[in-house]
Design a protein around this motif. Structure first.
Motif, PDB file in Angstrom:
ATOM      1  N   ALA A 271      -8.965   0.752  -1.505  1.00 40.95           N
ATOM      2  CA  ALA A 271      -9.093   1.883  -0.588  1.00 40.95           C
ATOM      3  C   ALA A 271      -8.220   2.994  -1.135  1.00 40.95           C
TER       4      ALA A 271
ATOM      5  N   THR B 100      -6.017   6.192   3.421  1.00 42.02           N
ATOM      6  CA  THR B 100      -7.002   5.548   4.284  1.00 42.02           C
ATOM      7  C   THR B 100      -6.294   4.857   5.446  1.00 42.02           C
TER       8      THR B 100
ATOM      9  N   ILE C  10      -5.741   2.129   8.312  1.00 44.38           N
ATOM     10  CA  ILE C  10      -6.125   0.742   8.568  1.00 44.38           C
ATOM     11  C   ILE C  10      -5.558   0.373   9.940  1.00 44.38           C
TER      12      ILE C  10
ATOM     13  N   VAL D   6      -1.287   3.502   7.065  1.00 45.14           N
ATOM     14  CA  VAL D   6      -2.026   4.266   6.060  1.00 45.14           C
ATOM     15  C   VAL D   6      -1.791   3.620   4.700  1.00 45.14           C
TER      16      VAL D   6
ATOM     17  N   ALA E  65      -5.986  -2.020   0.620  1.00 41.97           N
ATOM     18  CA  ALA E  65      -6.148  -2.042   2.080  1.00 41.97           C
ATOM     19  C   ALA E  65      -5.515  -3.308   2.648  1.00 41.97           C
TER      20      ALA E  65
END
Length: 101
Positions: free
Chosen positions: A25, A29, A31, A58, A65
């Protein structure tokens, strides 16, 4: 002609029995990690609950991720321990008060 609806296994899944998850990711991004509600019954017919909690972390530069999820999970795990200790202490105090009253 009927097509099979079964998903084809990847080479890694076929070898290990586990599906390969793409945890890549881009940095930034978000999560969201969720810890569901739990119920504890230290005394028969009496219980208390902790949770549900969630946190959004993040993805940082250089992590996947899954790495970000693990950070969020560690935070929720620590918070759940604190809440469990507080709730258990309060539960015991209420049980003691009800026995005296």
């Amino acid at each position: 002609m009927e097509t099979s609806r079964r998903r084809m296994k990847t080479a890694i899944e076929a070898a290990t029995g586990k599906p390969k998850v793409d945890a890549s990711a881009p940095p930034g991004t978000p999560i969201t990690v969720i810890w569901g509600e739990e119920t504890f019954s230290p005394v028969q017919y009496n219980s208390f609950r902790i949770g549900g909690h969630s946190v959004t972390v993040v993805v940082q530069e250089g992590e996947t991720a899954l790495d970000a999820w693990k950070r969020g999970w560690a935070l929720l795990e620590e918070a759940a321990e604190i809440q469990f200790d507080d709730k258990l202490r309060g539960f015991k105090e209420r049980i003691d008060r009800s026995k005296r009253g």
